[in-house]
Design a protein around this motif. Sequence first.
Motif, mmCIF file in Angstrom:
data_model
loop_
_atom_site.group_PDB
_atom_site.id
_atom_site.type_symbol
_atom_site.label_atom_id
_atom_site.label_comp_id
_atom_site.label_asym_id
_atom_site.label_seq_id
_atom_site.Cartn_x
_atom_site.Cartn_y
_atom_site.Cartn_z
ATOM 1 N N GLU A 141 0.838 -1.207 0.000
ATOM 2 C CA GLU A 141 0.000 0.000 0.000
ATOM 3 C C GLU A 141 0.872 1.255 0.000
ATOM 4 O O GLU A 141 0.544 2.237 -0.671
ATOM 5 N N TRP A 142 1.960 1.219 0.764
ATOM 6 C CA TRP A 142 2.884 2.371 0.776
ATOM 7 C C TRP A 142 3.409 2.622 -0.634
ATOM 8 O O TRP A 142 3.482 3.758 -1.084
ATOM 9 N N PHE A 143 3.759 1.548 -1.324
ATOM 10 C CA PHE A 143 4.279 1.682 -2.686
ATOM 11 C C PHE A 143 3.233 2.329 -3.595
ATOM 12 O O PHE A 143 3.536 3.252 -4.361
ATOM 13 N N LYS A 144 1.996 1.857 -3.490
ATOM 14 C CA LYS A 144 0.938 2.405 -4.351
ATOM 15 C C LYS A 144 0.687 3.881 -4.048
ATOM 16 O O LYS A 144 0.421 4.671 -4.939
ATOM 17 N N LYS A 145 0.798 4.222 -2.767
ATOM 18 C CA LYS A 145 0.603 5.611 -2.357
ATOM 19 C C LYS A 145 1.710 6.510 -2.909
ATOM 20 O O LYS A 145 1.490 7.657 -3.258
ATOM 21 N N LEU A 146 2.903 5.937 -2.993
ATOM 22 C CA LEU A 146 4.064 6.720 -3.439
ATOM 23 C C LEU A 146 4.145 6.812 -4.960
ATOM 24 O O LEU A 146 4.774 7.715 -5.499
ATOM 25 N N LYS A 147 3.464 5.898 -5.636
ATOM 26 C CA LYS A 147 3.610 5.771 -7.095
ATOM 27 C C LYS A 147 3.423 7.088 -7.857
ATOM 28 O O LYS A 147 4.228 7.388 -8.740
ATOM 29 N N PRO A 148 2.400 7.897 -7.532
ATOM 30 C CA PRO A 148 2.241 9.148 -8.282
ATOM 31 C C PRO A 148 3.445 10.082 -8.187
ATOM 32 O O PRO A 148 3.629 10.936 -9.058
ATOM 33 N N SER A 149 4.262 9.937 -7.147
ATOM 34 C CA SER A 149 5.470 10.777 -7.081
ATOM 35 C C SER A 149 6.625 10.158 -7.860
ATOM 36 O O SER A 149 7.678 10.776 -8.004
ATOM 37 N N LEU A 150 6.450 8.918 -8.324
ATOM 38 C CA LEU A 150 7.519 8.250 -9.071
ATOM 39 C C LEU A 150 7.321 8.406 -10.577
ATOM 40 O O LEU A 150 8.269 8.561 -11.331
ATOM 41 N N CYS A 151 6.059 8.310 -10.998
ATOM 42 C CA CYS A 151 5.742 8.388 -12.422
ATOM 43 C C CYS A 151 4.257 8.720 -12.532
ATOM 44 O O CYS A 151 3.518 8.515 -11.568
ATOM 45 N N THR A 152 3.842 9.213 -13.705
ATOM 46 C CA THR A 152 2.451 9.662 -13.794
ATOM 47 C C THR A 152 1.611 8.833 -14.761
ATOM 48 O O THR A 152 0.799 8.029 -14.321
ATOM 49 N N THR A 153 1.825 8.997 -16.066
ATOM 50 C CA THR A 153 0.988 8.245 -17.007
ATOM 51 C C THR A 153 1.366 6.764 -16.992
ATOM 52 O O THR A 153 2.444 6.399 -16.518
ATOM 53 N N LYS A 154 0.490 5.929 -17.530
ATOM 54 C CA LYS A 154 0.782 4.492 -17.591
ATOM 55 C C LYS A 154 2.046 4.246 -18.411
ATOM 56 O O LYS A 154 2.898 3.429 -18.046
ATOM 57 N N GLN A 155 2.165 4.982 -19.515
ATOM 58 C CA GLN A 155 3.324 4.821 -20.396
ATOM 59 C C GLN A 155 4.614 5.197 -19.661
ATOM 60 O O GLN A 155 5.616 4.482 -19.715
ATOM 61 N N ASP A 156 4.539 6.303 -18.935
ATOM 62 C CA ASP A 156 5.658 6.812 -18.143
ATOM 63 C C ASP A 156 6.066 5.762 -17.083
ATOM 64 O O ASP A 156 7.247 5.419 -16.947
ATOM 65 N N CYS A 157 5.078 5.236 -16.378
ATOM 66 C CA CYS A 157 5.341 4.248 -15.323
ATOM 67 C C CYS A 157 5.907 2.968 -15.914
ATOM 68 O O CYS A 157 6.874 2.406 -15.395
ATOM 69 N N ASP A 158 5.306 2.502 -17.004
ATOM 70 C CA ASP A 158 5.771 1.256 -17.622
ATOM 71 C C ASP A 158 7.234 1.363 -18.019
ATOM 72 O O ASP A 158 8.015 0.439 -17.784
ATOM 73 N N SER A 159 7.611 2.494 -18.619
ATOM 74 C CA SER A 159 8.994 2.592 -19.102
ATOM 75 C C SER A 159 9.960 2.738 -17.923
ATOM 76 O O SER A 159 11.084 2.237 -17.973
ATOM 77 N N TYR A 160 9.520 3.386 -16.850
ATOM 78 C CA TYR A 160 10.373 3.535 -15.662
ATOM 79 C C TYR A 160 10.508 2.201 -14.919
ATOM 80 O O TYR A 160 11.609 1.769 -14.568
ATOM 81 N N PHE A 161 9.384 1.521 -14.701
ATOM 82 C CA PHE A 161 9.421 0.256 -13.939
ATOM 83 C C PHE A 161 10.136 -0.857 -14.718
ATOM 84 O O PHE A 161 10.632 -1.804 -14.133
ATOM 85 N N LYS A 162 10.148 -0.732 -16.046
ATOM 86 C CA LYS A 162 10.879 -1.706 -16.855
ATOM 87 C C LYS A 162 12.359 -1.697 -16.499
ATOM 88 O O LYS A 162 13.052 -2.687 -16.665
ATOM 89 N N ARG A 163 12.829 -0.558 -16.049
ATOM 90 C CA ARG A 163 14.245 -0.413 -15.697
ATOM 91 C C ARG A 163 14.455 -0.434 -14.189
ATOM 92 O O ARG A 163 15.428 0.083 -13.668
ATOM 93 N N ALA A 164 13.487 -1.052 -13.495
ATOM 94 C CA ALA A 164 13.590 -1.124 -12.036
ATOM 95 C C ALA A 164 13.627 -2.584 -11.588
ATOM 96 O O ALA A 164 13.056 -3.464 -12.230
#
Length: 371
Positions: A141-164
């Motif tokens: 839940e903490w991770f999900k809460k923090l997610k908007p500060s890590l990346c915004t759009t689905k495309q943005d998140c997908d490309s960032y998390f791909k390198r995580a």
Amino acid sequence: MKIHMLLIMTFFTFGFLDKVVSNPHPFEAIFNFGDSLSDTGNFLASGAILFPFIGKLPYGETFFRHATGRCSDGRLVIDFIAEAYGLPYLPPYLKLTKGQSIHHGVNFAVAGATALDSEFFIKKGIGKIMWTNDSLNIQLEWFKKLKPSLCTTKQDCDSYFKRALFLVGEIGGNDYNYAAFVGGNITQLFANVPLVVEGIIKATSALIDEGAVELVVPGNLPIGCSAVYLTIFRSQNKEIYDNHGCLKAFNAFAQYHNKQLNLALETLRHKYPHARIIYADYYGAALRFFHEPGHFGFIGSLRACCGGGGPLNFNNSARCGHIGSKACANPSTHANWDGIHLTEAAYRHIAKSLIDGPFSNPPFKSSPFKI
Ligand SMILES: *[C@@H]1O[C@H](CO)[C@@H](O)[C@H](O)[C@H]1NC(C)=O
Ligand SMILES: *[C@@H]1O[C@H](CO)[C@@H](O)[C@H](O)[C@H]1NC(C)=O
Ligand SMILES: *[C@@H]1O[C@H](CO)[C@@H](O)[C@H](O)[C@H]1NC(C)=O
């Protein structure tokens, strides 16, 4: 002949450069979930009421030279993984300050955390001995809460998390520890395995649904070789020990948990073929300390470096940090730090054997840095 050599050398040089240049930093970020094996400060930040000693030396004496909230004399496996990929040590989630950079990842692990929600243990009447209620689900839940500060759009998140890199554990060890430490017999521990494995798998799936593609799921350590188990379940009956002085039944139990976890991970790989789900064999990596201590520079590996006496230097009334406890002069000569957790030296060997092989399946992405 000369030209031939030159060609060969050029080939090798380019081959080498190609690998390093195309993959200078295989990961941009690391997100970690788990318990005391990988907590870098969350439990301490949350008050550490049931184990305040974590906030004082000798915890942290080896590398940081002060207590950081890590349950060891120094760095943990997660720290060595961060180093190996050229990333900074993960900031603990509960200590994040406004404006702090989290681009390279965050650590959600909390010492004492369980794979199952705390209600499970509270209902069984063992809530009082739990160090924390911040179970794997809370960390998610903490991770999900923090997610908007890590990346915004689905495309943005997908490309960032791909390198995580996402690490789910080690977690689950405490689910068994709590039950064992209040006198639960091993039959009761076995009964909890399907639930614990299900909890780990659910969290792993949830992270994949959030966009994770590179995940590491560690198994349980050989708990039959840990000073706390060896002290609690001590017996005159030599039959219960193996050749290395470890409790056969508890090592068999850890292997059973790991086997069930592996079976479930295999199912998960079929469900999510696009994800790389790595099993980290902490059991195999650590078992070597007990089989060949000298090879790792350990003088006997069962005895805890820091503790308040007793045959293995684990005394529940005088745990490491307590008045009456003492740390050994050189923690790198011990695998076991405080009876439960391992030393920096042991964690370094485990991290190395995960990244360079052979204790991860499939292997980790190769890294240009060395541990
Ligand atoms: C966990 O939750 C229970 C029930 O709400 C509470 O009594 C207990 O103090 C909590 N434990 C910790 C370590 O916060
Ligand atoms: C373990 O505990 C359960 C429940 O208390 C009991 O039924 C069982 O006989 C015990 N098993 C052993 C091996 O002691
Ligand atoms: C364990 O610690 C207690 C409290 O300091 C002490 O009284 C006891 O003698 C210790 N036990 C051993 C075996 O050293």
